[in-house]
Design a protein around this motif. Structure first.
Motif, PDB file in Angstrom:
ATOM      1  N   ALA A  50       0.827  -1.208   0.000  1.00  0.00           N
ATOM      2  CA  ALA A  50       0.000   0.000   0.000  1.00  0.00           C
ATOM      3  C   ALA A  50       0.861   1.257   0.000  1.00  0.00           C
ATOM      4  CB  ALA A  50      -0.925  -0.006   1.216  1.00  0.00           C
ATOM      5  N   ALA A  51       1.916   1.255   0.803  1.00  0.00           N
ATOM      6  CA  ALA A  51       2.812   2.410   0.862  1.00  0.00           C
ATOM      7  C   ALA A  51       3.537   2.616  -0.458  1.00  0.00           C
ATOM      8  CB  ALA A  51       3.816   2.223   2.001  1.00  0.00           C
ATOM      9  N   ARG A  52       3.916   1.523  -1.104  1.00  0.00           N
ATOM     10  CA  ARG A  52       4.618   1.612  -2.387  1.00  0.00           C
ATOM     11  C   ARG A  52       3.693   2.209  -3.459  1.00  0.00           C
ATOM     12  NH1 ARG A  52       9.248   2.638  -3.551  1.00  0.00           N
ATOM     13  NH2 ARG A  52       9.956   1.104  -2.041  1.00  0.00           N
ATOM     14  N   ARG A  53       2.439   1.772  -3.486  1.00  0.00           N
ATOM     15  CA  ARG A  53       1.491   2.337  -4.451  1.00  0.00           C
ATOM     16  C   ARG A  53       1.264   3.820  -4.181  1.00  0.00           C
ATOM     17  NH1 ARG A  53      -1.183  -2.538  -3.279  1.00  0.00           N
ATOM     18  NH2 ARG A  53      -2.621  -1.439  -1.859  1.00  0.00           N
ATOM     19  N   ALA A  54       1.077   4.161  -2.921  1.00  0.00           N
ATOM     20  CA  ALA A  54       0.789   5.548  -2.568  1.00  0.00           C
ATOM     21  C   ALA A  54       1.957   6.472  -2.872  1.00  0.00           C
ATOM     22  CB  ALA A  54       0.423   5.649  -1.083  1.00  0.00           C
ATOM     23  N   PHE A  55       3.170   5.943  -2.804  1.00  0.00           N
ATOM     24  CA  PHE A  55       4.347   6.790  -3.045  1.00  0.00           C
ATOM     25  C   PHE A  55       4.381   7.325  -4.469  1.00  0.00           C
ATOM     26  CE2 PHE A  55       8.872   7.276  -4.267  1.00  0.00           C
ATOM     27  CZ  PHE A  55       9.158   8.363  -3.446  1.00  0.00           C
ATOM     28  N   GLU A  56       3.824   6.592  -5.401  1.00  0.00           N
ATOM     29  CA  GLU A  56       3.841   7.043  -6.792  1.00  0.00           C
ATOM     30  C   GLU A  56       3.158   8.407  -6.926  1.00  0.00           C
ATOM     31  OE1 GLU A  56       5.489   5.570  -9.297  1.00  0.00           O
ATOM     32  OE2 GLU A  56       6.214   4.258  -7.684  1.00  0.00           O
ATOM     33  N   GLU A 185      -6.205   6.915  14.128  1.00  0.00           N
ATOM     34  CA  GLU A 185      -7.569   7.425  13.951  1.00  0.00           C
ATOM     35  C   GLU A 185      -7.551   8.892  13.546  1.00  0.00           C
ATOM     36  OE1 GLU A 185      -9.745   6.738  17.518  1.00  0.00           O
ATOM     37  OE2 GLU A 185      -9.619   4.548  17.395  1.00  0.00           O
ATOM     38  N   VAL A 186      -6.684   9.674  14.186  1.00  0.00           N
ATOM     39  CA  VAL A 186      -6.556  11.088  13.836  1.00  0.00           C
ATOM     40  C   VAL A 186      -6.127  11.247  12.383  1.00  0.00           C
ATOM     41  CG1 VAL A 186      -5.175  13.173  14.254  1.00  0.00           C
ATOM     42  CG2 VAL A 186      -6.109  11.875  16.189  1.00  0.00           C
ATOM     43  N   ILE A 187      -5.155  10.458  11.970  1.00  0.00           N
ATOM     44  CA  ILE A 187      -4.650  10.535  10.594  1.00  0.00           C
ATOM     45  C   ILE A 187      -5.750  10.162   9.603  1.00  0.00           C
ATOM     46  CG2 ILE A 187      -3.066   9.377   8.978  1.00  0.00           C
ATOM     47  CD1 ILE A 187      -0.990   9.428  11.249  1.00  0.00           C
ATOM     48  N   HIS A 188      -6.533   9.158   9.938  1.00  0.00           N
ATOM     49  CA  HIS A 188      -7.633   8.769   9.055  1.00  0.00           C
ATOM     50  C   HIS A 188      -8.655   9.898   8.940  1.00  0.00           C
ATOM     51  CE1 HIS A 188     -10.456   6.109   7.035  1.00  0.00           C
ATOM     52  NE2 HIS A 188     -11.392   6.497   7.891  1.00  0.00           N
ATOM     53  N   GLU A 189      -9.004  10.502  10.076  1.00  0.00           N
ATOM     54  CA  GLU A 189      -9.983  11.590  10.080  1.00  0.00           C
ATOM     55  C   GLU A 189      -9.453  12.835   9.376  1.00  0.00           C
ATOM     56  OE1 GLU A 189     -10.591  11.872  14.236  1.00  0.00           O
ATOM     57  OE2 GLU A 189     -11.709   9.969  14.360  1.00  0.00           O
ATOM     58  N   ALA A 190      -8.119  12.973   9.304  1.00  0.00           N
ATOM     59  CA  ALA A 190      -7.514  14.113   8.615  1.00  0.00           C
ATOM     60  C   ALA A 190      -7.462  13.917   7.101  1.00  0.00           C
ATOM     61  CB  ALA A 190      -6.109  14.360   9.146  1.00  0.00           C
ATOM     62  N   ALA A 191      -8.003  12.794   6.623  1.00  0.00           N
ATOM     63  CA  ALA A 191      -8.073  12.492   5.184  1.00  0.00           C
ATOM     64  C   ALA A 191      -6.691  12.419   4.544  1.00  0.00           C
ATOM     65  CB  ALA A 191      -8.955  13.517   4.464  1.00  0.00           C
ATOM     66  N   VAL A 192      -5.734  11.879   5.279  1.00  0.00           N
ATOM     67  CA  VAL A 192      -4.436  11.590   4.678  1.00  0.00           C
ATOM     68  C   VAL A 192      -4.654  10.532   3.597  1.00  0.00           C
ATOM     69  CG1 VAL A 192      -2.152  10.602   5.124  1.00  0.00           C
ATOM     70  CG2 VAL A 192      -3.168  12.197   6.773  1.00  0.00           C
ATOM     71  N   PRO A 193      -4.104  10.709   2.404  1.00  0.00           N
ATOM     72  CA  PRO A 193      -4.393   9.765   1.308  1.00  0.00           C
ATOM     73  C   PRO A 193      -4.082   8.317   1.677  1.00  0.00           C
ATOM     74  CG  PRO A 193      -3.281  11.723   0.471  1.00  0.00           C
ATOM     75  CD  PRO A 193      -3.255  11.831   1.958  1.00  0.00           C
ATOM     76  N   ALA A 194      -4.896   7.423   1.149  1.00  0.00           N
ATOM     77  CA  ALA A 194      -4.747   5.996   1.437  1.00  0.00           C
ATOM     78  C   ALA A 194      -3.346   5.517   1.097  1.00  0.00           C
ATOM     79  CB  ALA A 194      -5.784   5.198   0.655  1.00  0.00           C
ATOM     80  N   GLY A 195      -2.755   4.751   2.028  1.00  0.00           N
ATOM     81  CA  GLY A 195      -1.442   4.165   1.803  1.00  0.00           C
ATOM     82  C   GLY A 195      -0.275   5.036   2.218  1.00  0.00           C
ATOM     83  N   VAL A 196      -0.520   6.319   2.464  1.00  0.00           N
ATOM     84  CA  VAL A 196       0.581   7.205   2.882  1.00  0.00           C
ATOM     85  C   VAL A 196       1.047   6.834   4.283  1.00  0.00           C
ATOM     86  CG1 VAL A 196       1.150   9.598   3.485  1.00  0.00           C
ATOM     87  CG2 VAL A 196      -0.062   9.089   1.361  1.00  0.00           C
ATOM     88  N   PHE A 197       0.109   6.481   5.152  1.00  0.00           N
ATOM     89  CA  PHE A 197       0.433   6.050   6.509  1.00  0.00           C
ATOM     90  C   PHE A 197      -0.192   4.691   6.753  1.00  0.00           C
ATOM     91  CE2 PHE A 197      -0.960   5.523  10.912  1.00  0.00           C
ATOM     92  CZ  PHE A 197       0.232   5.678  11.596  1.00  0.00           C
ATOM     93  N   ASN A 198       0.621   3.756   7.248  1.00  0.00           N
ATOM     94  CA  ASN A 198       0.150   2.404   7.549  1.00  0.00           C
ATOM     95  C   ASN A 198       0.723   1.981   8.894  1.00  0.00           C
ATOM     96  OD1 ASN A 198      -0.880   1.567   4.608  1.00  0.00           O
ATOM     97  ND2 ASN A 198       1.103   2.575   4.398  1.00  0.00           N
ATOM     98  N   LEU A 199      -0.072   1.246   9.669  1.00  0.00           N
ATOM     99  CA  LEU A 199       0.351   0.819  11.001  1.00  0.00           C
ATOM    100  C   LEU A 199       0.091  -0.666  11.173  1.00  0.00           C
ATOM    101  CD1 LEU A 199      -0.305   2.612  14.377  1.00  0.00           C
ATOM    102  CD2 LEU A 199      -0.726   0.161  14.145  1.00  0.00           C
ATOM    103  N   VAL A 200       1.139  -1.387  11.586  1.00  0.00           N
ATOM    104  CA  VAL A 200       1.026  -2.811  11.914  1.00  0.00           C
ATOM    105  C   VAL A 200       1.642  -3.019  13.284  1.00  0.00           C
ATOM    106  CG1 VAL A 200       1.639  -5.173  11.277  1.00  0.00           C
ATOM    107  CG2 VAL A 200       1.174  -3.480   9.487  1.00  0.00           C
TER     108      VAL A 200
END
Length: 474
Positions: A50-56, A185-200
């Motif tokens: 996801a991060a690799r796709r978003a980086f493009e 949750e904050v990052i999601h609510e801030a509408a950061v584009p999908a894949g830019v931030f991921n947490l495992v």
């Protein structure tokens, strides 16, 4: 109890691919206060993809785009500051006032500083008539962080990675992961584009290892022990990725004979014991001239005995427990070694305080008659334990300060500031605090020797996430 057994991947909350979970224990009550999932290598693969796709796309975003993103995170985070502070207090034992004013609030300062840095930084500049130098995001950054400052450590990496245009896969500490889930949750609510931030979530042996070894991660930024940092560097070497590390410390606090000992010793003790002694750049060796040694021990004793420890939920509490039963036992082992090796317990010592029955509270401990060869003077204790070492000359003080495998910070206290500054070039550390023990977000942070490599915060922190490209025109 906060139960979040999913991961944040590609802009959504996703169920883990494995069945295992991690319990989070409040170190003051010894009760479970949260549950998170234990990630697997397959979960890491999904996050990295996801991060690799978003980086493009995100890697080509403008400075204004990134400033807007960072600002949106600050706004959403600020609105939940009290909730986040309470979560940090519950998961790692920080007193609530300290959790709110320092632990939780530090993320706001880190993000604001990253915005300021990005706005001023020249990402493209001419070098000569035919050469232009561009600074471009390195790509996908794997961030692995520790539990002692759970969101400050994340923020010092995440804010600058996002400012640079990198996408991120984060593994917070499994010991204190709950506040990181609220940040997601904050990052999601801030509408950061999908894949830019991921947490495992997960432990180092599984998720940390997978992130470090992953061929599609371009750099690792790690904060933790030197032992773990060595393993991460070895794992990352096969894919020749950049590795930035902020590791352990055993900082010396040199108090020169002309200093006001009542003030400087008290400040040094309180700084060493802040966050229950669980700070990597804390002044955890106090060096005092032999002519004023007895006086310094007395000031240290009265200061340590005045610190208010107890229930972290009480706004008046100054010191809470250490983070876990395991950490408590580690600190007890080091205190025991100090006694066995001949150091004198000035105050404190083994066991919990007499009025504490529950929680991993360590007695605020001062050691005198310490030699720098003792374990208490060489190992990073990560608890409220301070050895005080006598010296006979400035040359000896500098030699003792440098006689460590670490090099994160050092401190000098003197009535003569100009003279104190003459000692600075002789100290082998990434920071030197002169006539202060207060930390700051405006100076580069990182260490010499086995305290790591690279720097965080400000333009130095931003550059860790940038590549250099030379453009030559004919």
């Amino acid at each position: 109890m906060l139960q979040r057994t999913d991961f944040y991947i590609d802009g959504a909350w996703m169920a883990p691919l494995g069945p295992d979970h991690i319990e989070v224990v409040n170190p003051a009550t010894e009760q479970v206060v949260g549950v998170v999932a234990q990630g697997t290598a397959a979960d890491v693969d999904l996050a990295v993809a996801a991060a690799r796709r978003a980086f493009e796309t995100y890697g080509q975003s403008t400075v204004d785009d990134r400033v807007a993103l960072l600002s949106a995170v600050i706004d959403g985070y600020t609105a939940r500051l009290d909730e986040i502070a309470a979560t940090i207090s519950a998961e790692m034992g920080a007193p609530i006032t300290f959790a709110r004013q320092a632990q939780a609030a530090s993320l706001i300062g880190q993000f604001a500083r990253a915005i300021e840095t990005l706005r001023k930084y020249e990402l493209e500049a001419p070098l000569s008539g035919s050469v232009t130098v561009r600074r471009e995001p390195i790509g996908v950054a794997g961030l692995i962080t520790a539990w002692n400052w759970p969101l400050n450590l994340i923020a010092g990496k995440l804010a600058y990675a996002l400012a640079a245009g990198c996408t991120v896969v984060l593994k917070p500490s499994e010991v204190a992961p709950l506040s990181a889930m609220l940040l997601a949750e904050v990052i999601h609510e801030a509408a950061v584009p999908a894949g830019v931030f991921n947490l495992v979530n997960g432990d180092g042996a599984t998720v940390g290892q997978s992130i470090s070894a992953h061929p599609d991660i371009d750099m690792i930024s790690f904060t933790g022990s030197t032992r773990a940092g060595i393993l991460i560097a070895k794992t990352a070497a096969d894919s020749v990725k950049r590795v930035h590390q902020e590791l352990g410390g055993k900082s010396a606090n040199i108090i020169l004979p002309d200093a006001d000992h009542a003030t400087t010793v008290a400040a040094g003790v309180r700084r060493a014991f802040k966050n229950s002694g669980q700070s990597c750049q804390a002044p955890t060796r106090m060096l005092v001239h032999r002519s004023r040694y007895a006086e310094a021990l007395e000031h240290a004793r009265t200061t340590a005995e005045s610190i208010r420890y107890g229930d972290p939920a009480d706004p008046a509490t100054e010191m809470g427990p250490v983070v876990s039963a395991l950490q408590f036992e580690r600190v007890q082992a080091v205190i025991r070694s100090g006694i066995e090796q001949g150091a004198r317990v000035v105050t404190g010592g083994l066991g919990r305080p007499e009025d504490v029955e529950t929680g991993w509270f360590v007695r605020p401990t001062i050691f005198g008659d310490v030699d720098n060869s003792m374990t208490i003077a060489r190992e990073e204790i990560f608890g409220p334990v301070l050895p005080i070492i006598p010296y006979d000359s400035e040359d000896e003080a500098v030699a003792i300060a440098n006689d460590t495998r670490y090099g994160l910070a050092n401190y000098i206290q003197s009535a003569d500031r100009a003279h104190a500054l003459t000692l600075v070039p002789r100290l082998r550390s990434g920071r030197v605090y002169v006539n202060t023990v207060d930390a700051t977000e405006t100076a580069p942070f990182g260490g010499y020797k086995q305290s790591g490599n690279g720097r965080e915060e400000g333009e130095f922190g931003l550059e860790e996430y940038l590549e250099t490209k030379a453009v030559i025109t004919g």
